[in-house]
Design an enzyme around this catalytic site. Structure first.
Site, PDB file in Angstrom:
ATOM      1  N   ASN A   9       0.863  -1.189   0.000  1.00  0.00           N
ATOM      2  CA  ASN A   9       0.000   0.000   0.000  1.00  0.00           C
ATOM      3  C   ASN A   9       0.897   1.236   0.000  1.00  0.00           C
ATOM      4  OD1 ASN A   9      -1.842   2.018   0.441  1.00  0.00           O
ATOM      5  ND2 ASN A   9      -2.364   1.403   2.529  1.00  0.00           N
ATOM      6  N   LYS A  11       0.010   4.243  -0.237  1.00  0.00           N
ATOM      7  CA  LYS A  11      -0.678   5.407   0.358  1.00  0.00           C
ATOM      8  C   LYS A  11      -0.486   6.650  -0.508  1.00  0.00           C
ATOM      9  CE  LYS A  11       0.047   3.402   4.875  1.00  0.00           C
ATOM     10  NZ  LYS A  11      -0.070   3.578   6.289  1.00  0.00           N
ATOM     11  N   HIS A  93      -9.707   0.972   4.947  1.00  0.00           N
ATOM     12  CA  HIS A  93      -8.401   1.158   5.600  1.00  0.00           C
ATOM     13  C   HIS A  93      -8.593   2.076   6.809  1.00  0.00           C
ATOM     14  CE1 HIS A  93      -4.284   2.429   6.328  1.00  0.00           C
ATOM     15  NE2 HIS A  93      -3.910   1.327   5.698  1.00  0.00           N
ATOM     16  N   GLU A  95      -6.996   4.499   7.869  1.00  0.00           N
ATOM     17  CA  GLU A  95      -6.851   5.940   7.591  1.00  0.00           C
ATOM     18  C   GLU A  95      -8.125   6.495   6.965  1.00  0.00           C
ATOM     19  OE1 GLU A  95      -3.133   5.450   5.544  1.00  0.00           O
ATOM     20  OE2 GLU A  95      -2.237   4.887   7.456  1.00  0.00           O
ATOM     21  N   GLU A 162      -5.551  -5.049  10.712  1.00  0.00           N
ATOM     22  CA  GLU A 162      -4.552  -4.006  10.895  1.00  0.00           C
ATOM     23  C   GLU A 162      -4.881  -3.223  12.166  1.00  0.00           C
ATOM     24  OE1 GLU A 162      -2.541  -2.959   6.931  1.00  0.00           O
ATOM     25  OE2 GLU A 162      -4.322  -1.721   7.087  1.00  0.00           O
ATOM     26  N   GLY A 168       2.136   2.162  10.924  1.00  0.00           N
ATOM     27  CA  GLY A 168       3.037   3.302  10.779  1.00  0.00           C
ATOM     28  C   GLY A 168       3.820   3.645  12.028  1.00  0.00           C
ATOM     29  N   SER A 199       3.238  -2.207  10.501  1.00  0.00           N
ATOM     30  CA  SER A 199       4.683  -2.220  10.738  1.00  0.00           C
ATOM     31  C   SER A 199       5.349  -3.554  10.387  1.00  0.00           C
ATOM     32  CB  SER A 199       4.995  -1.811  12.180  1.00  0.00           C
ATOM     33  OG  SER A 199       4.542  -0.490  12.412  1.00  0.00           O
TER      34      SER A 199
HETATM   35  C1  PEP Z   1      -0.951   0.091   6.118  1.00  0.00           C
HETATM   36  O1  PEP Z   1      -1.099   1.277   5.938  1.00  0.00           O
HETATM   37  O2  PEP Z   1      -1.784  -0.699   5.652  1.00  0.00           O
HETATM   38  C2  PEP Z   1       0.204  -0.351   6.898  1.00  0.00           C
HETATM   39  C3  PEP Z   1       0.179  -1.566   7.353  1.00  0.00           C
HETATM   40  O3  PEP Z   1       1.216   0.551   7.088  1.00  0.00           O
HETATM   41  P1  PEP Z   1       2.662   0.237   7.774  1.00  0.00           P
HETATM   42  O4  PEP Z   1       3.178  -1.029   7.174  1.00  0.00           O
HETATM   43  O5  PEP Z   1       3.496   1.423   7.421  1.00  0.00           O
HETATM   44  O6  PEP Z   1       2.411   0.102   9.235  1.00  0.00           O
END
Ligand code: PEP
Length: 245
Positions: A9, A11, A93, A95, A162, A168, A199
């Site tokens: 992703n 983003k 997601h 976000e 998630e 993040g 992460s």
């Molecule tokens: C995500 O945005 O789906 C995500 C898992 O981000 P990160 O790997 O940076 O934590």
């Protein structure tokens, strides 16, 4: 037969040239036996499609609007991303849910619109830190899944767990937390691939890939460079005993 998926992703990162460079590197570097999906920003889907079309790398959109067409300035429909070569779309997601206040009802409408337009859907679910501290993590995840998938044919669905507090932050959820939640999700959606996101990096991909009900990853930051993303795929394949790794 379990389906294994590792997804990137991107983003809201990159300008055009940067996105194309990473896409070219990925097209060259990634020789995976698991399914690999890249979710670029919508404006880069078409040029990335041109780079990926001779490879096994798949494309997805990070979001869609649930209406088919009309006066919705700035929005992008499921049919539009499908016509650009997307096979997948991410819906719900964290976000989108937390920064853009997307509700469970909107998430459900988006899942429906995606399936109606022959897209596969990665439905993201996960609790906030506050919800976990209040012992509500399982209730929240169950509510999000049940509501998103109400009446939906699960054939085209992937669930990504998630936890919001792990996205993040550089600190992934621990093995026990992921195991418990993925086992719980498995009881809700038996044959659906369940990805972990939050992460994931090359240093933890093998350990997390070893968890039985982890069928893959949704990777944010570590997917912005081809080498770290390729390393994650290799570590995951090794953990699952598939591919050449
Ligand atoms: C995500 O945005 O789906 C995500 C898992 O981000 P990160 O790997 O940076 O934590």
């Amino acid at each position: 037969m379990r389906r294994f998926i590792v997804a990137a992703n991107w983003k809201m990162h990159f300008v055009l040239e940067e996105a194309l460079n990473v896409a070219r590197d990925m097209a060259k570097d990634i020789k995976a036996s698991v399914e690999v999906i890249v979710f670029p920003p919508a404006v880069f889907i078409h040029p990335v499609f041109e780079i990926f079309k001779q490879t096994h790398l798949k494309l997805g959109a990070q979001n869609i609007y649930f209406e088919q067409k009309g006066a919705f300035t700035g929005e992008i429909s499921a049919a539009m991303v499908k016509s650009l070569g997307c096979e997948y779309v991410i819906v719900g997601h964290s976000e989108r849910r937390h920064i853009f206040s997307e509700s469970d009802i909107e998430v459900h409408k988006k899942v429906k619109a995606a399936i109606e337009n022959d897209l596969k859907v990665v439905v993201c679910v996960g609790e906030t830190l506050k919800e976990r501290e209040q012992n509500k993590a399982f209730d929240v995840v169950e509510r999000q899944i049940v509501s998103a998938l109400d009446g939906i044919d699960l054939e085209k669905v992937v669930v990504a767990y998630e936890p919001v507090w792990a996205i993040g932050t550089g600190v992934a959820a621990d093995v026990k937390t992921i195991t418990q939640m993925h086992n719980f999700i498995r009881e809700l959606v038996e044959n659906v691939p369940i990805l972990y996101g939050g992460s994931v990096k090359d240093s933890n991909a093998f350990e997390l890939g070893n968890i039985d009900n982890v069928d893959g990853f949704l990777v944010g930051s570590a997917s912005l460079k081809s080498d770290s993303f390729s390393n994650i795929i290799a570590a995951f394949e090794k953990a699952k005993g598939v591919g050449s790794a």
